[in-house]
Scaffold this active site. Structure first.
Site, PDB file in Angstrom:
ATOM      1  CB  CYS A 139     -10.510  -9.556   1.185  1.00  0.00           C
ATOM      2  SG  CYS A 139      -9.002  -8.877   0.532  1.00  0.00           S
ATOM      3  CG  HIS A 148      -3.626  -4.523  -7.996  1.00  0.00           C
ATOM      4  ND1 HIS A 148      -4.749  -4.120  -7.337  1.00  0.00           N
ATOM      5  CD2 HIS A 148      -3.121  -5.549  -7.291  1.00  0.00           C
ATOM      6  CE1 HIS A 148      -4.927  -4.892  -6.263  1.00  0.00           C
ATOM      7  NE2 HIS A 148      -3.941  -5.760  -6.218  1.00  0.00           N
ATOM      8  CD  GLN A 150      -3.063   0.577   0.056  1.00  0.00           C
ATOM      9  OE1 GLN A 150      -3.387   1.453  -0.752  1.00  0.00           O
ATOM     10  NE2 GLN A 150      -3.515  -0.652  -0.045  1.00  0.00           N
TER      11      GLN A 150
HETATM   12  C1  LIG Z   1      -3.409  -5.025  -1.701  1.00  0.00           C
HETATM   13  C2  LIG Z   1      -2.534  -5.409  -0.572  1.00  0.00           C
HETATM   14  C3  LIG Z   1      -1.946  -6.692  -0.510  1.00  0.00           C
HETATM   15  C4  LIG Z   1      -2.238  -7.758  -1.524  1.00  0.00           C
HETATM   16  O1  LIG Z   1      -1.727  -7.442  -2.782  1.00  0.00           O
HETATM   17  P1  LIG Z   1      -2.289  -8.240  -4.068  1.00  0.00           P
HETATM   18  O2  LIG Z   1      -1.370  -7.798  -5.169  1.00  0.00           O
HETATM   19  O3  LIG Z   1      -3.698  -7.797  -4.263  1.00  0.00           O
HETATM   20  O4  LIG Z   1      -2.174  -9.686  -3.771  1.00  0.00           O
HETATM   21  C5  LIG Z   1      -1.111  -6.963   0.548  1.00  0.00           C
HETATM   22  N1  LIG Z   1      -0.844  -6.049   1.484  1.00  0.00           N
HETATM   23  C6  LIG Z   1      -1.376  -4.810   1.462  1.00  0.00           C
HETATM   24  C7  LIG Z   1      -1.020  -3.842   2.527  1.00  0.00           C
HETATM   25  C8  LIG Z   1      -2.237  -4.455   0.429  1.00  0.00           C
HETATM   26  O5  LIG Z   1      -2.779  -3.228   0.423  1.00  0.00           O
END
Ligand SMILES: *Cc1c(COP(=O)(O)O)cnc(C)c1O
Length: 390
Positions: A329, A205, A183
């Protein structure tokens, strides 16, 4: 009806046009397998290694310290499982310290290591702003500690942790330190030498790159056992033919995030502050979750007392606003989020969480119409919840 206003950039971001353009040739014209000897392979391998160098230059590390994965979650899994198993083999250490506010990609992996692999997990308390204090880490470390994992910035509440200080504590005690920066990477510097981390997870992403691609920084010399075995790709740490177009997109998106960090921050931060100020001022029984200062510049998050957060999200969606209650999620899960609960909120507050995250395309007009619409929606949701309880 016009498209809903997107206020969920912490869940995912659209792919930047420039990123998409960089990716396109590697789907068809330059489709080779980077492990092949011939020129098709060489061409793909050159793109792969150039992407790795781009990532390394943003992270201030060597390109050999970057392993590409299929997502941020995989990077977290590889870091935790890989380092825990390797450290136990090397030193016998079998304790893992994880903060109570981690993303499920870290917390569920830690739980699995405890349930099926014989590790012990110690959950680190966070303060009322969701921050992990270095002295809490220091007190929890013992001579059996293999690994500490504390996220750089929290996806649900935006709080930024003192990563450099925590890394120092870990190294003083000879313990490995992993941070989930999935993040954080959109808005914060991810210079691993300044941060002092041993392992750091990234996901494409969240910073206008494609879904389904991530990276793990592994400091040279850090012991790691691969989760996915097979071919010798990625320094034999992550088997499987590399997803060259996505990796190229990941690198370009990270490069742009690094280059445009100040501009992007200057764009979102005043909008965020208007949301925080406006919500707390106009809505009774509302509180900010997370830290007021040490927080991501695009991130506003709240709890409203006696409000069903999921109902509020549905009402917001119907009114043309795409927001979230925390982690993407959590849909359909009536339990309050562990992250919100870890801040000490009781159930009547914790169930009413709302996360509003901004991005490149957010405008002051979007924020104004949101601030106009929200108070009556919260009031309606609150009335419904109170009526239901009788
Ligand atoms: C989105 C997120 C993930 C997971 O990443 P993905 O690429 O969606 O598997 C893990 N940790 C944090 C802090 C996130 O915001």
């Amino acid at each position: 009806m016009s498209a809903p206003i997107y206020f969920d950039y912490a869940a995912t971001t659209p792919v930047d046009r420039r990123v998409l353009d960089a990716m396109m040739p590697y789907f068809s014209a330059s489709f080779g397998n980077p492990s092949s000897v011939h020129r098709y392979g060489q061409q793909a391998d050159a793109a792969l290694e150039s992407a790795r160098e781009t990532v390394a230059s943003v992270l201030h590390c060597q390109s050999g310290e970057i392993v590409f994965t299929s997502c941020g979650s995989e990077s977290d899994n590889l870091a935790l499982r890989g380092a825990a198993l390797a450290m136990r083999e090397k030193t016998g250490a079998n304790w893992i310290l994880v903060s109570k506010a981690e993303h499920h990609a870290v917390s569920k992996t830690a739980e699995q290591l405890e349930k099926y692999y014989g590790f012990q997990v110690k959950w680190l308390d966070v303060d009322e702003h969701g921050m992990v204090m270095p002295d809490v880490v220091e007190k929890a470390i013992c001579d059996k500690t293999a690994l500490v994992s504390v996220m750089y910035a929290n996806n649900e509440i935006g709080t930024i942790n003192p990563i450099h200080e925590i890394a120092e504590v870990c190294h003083r005690h000879g313990v490995l330190f992993h941070t989930d920066a999935v993040q954080a990477a959109t808005y914060l510097p991810v210079d691993v030498s300044a941060l002092g981390v041993d392992l750091m997870s990234l996901g494409g992403h969240k910073f206008y790159g494609p879904k389904g691609v991530g990276a793990l920084y592994i400091r040279k010399g850090t012991p790691l056992i691969p989760s996915q075995t097979g071919g010798g790709q990625e320094n034999s740490l992550r088997a499987g033919t590399q997803n060259v177009p996505y990796i190229v997109g990941f690198a370009e998106a990270l490069r742009l995030a690094n280059e445009e960090r100040e501009q992007r921050t200057a764009h979102v931060k005043p909008l965020r502050d208007r949301i925080i100020g406006g919500v707390l001022e106009t809505i009774s029984d509302s509180k900010l979750t997370g830290h007021l200062e040490s927080r991501l510049p695009n991130h506003a998050s709240f709890v409203f007392k006696d409000v069903d957060g999921n109902l509020l999200l549905q009402m917001l969606d119907a009114a043309g606003f795409a927001c979230s209650s925390g982690s993407a999620c959590k849909t359909g899960n009536p339990e309050p989020s562990e992250v919100i609960t870890s801040l000490g909120f009781s159930r009547d507050w914790a169930l009413g969480s709302l996360r509003v995250t901004l991005g490149k395309d957010s405008t002051p007009e979007d924020v104004d119409s949101f601030l106009t619409a929200l108070p009556s929606l919260v009031e309606k949701a609150r009335k419904l919840a109170t009526d239901k309880r009788g």
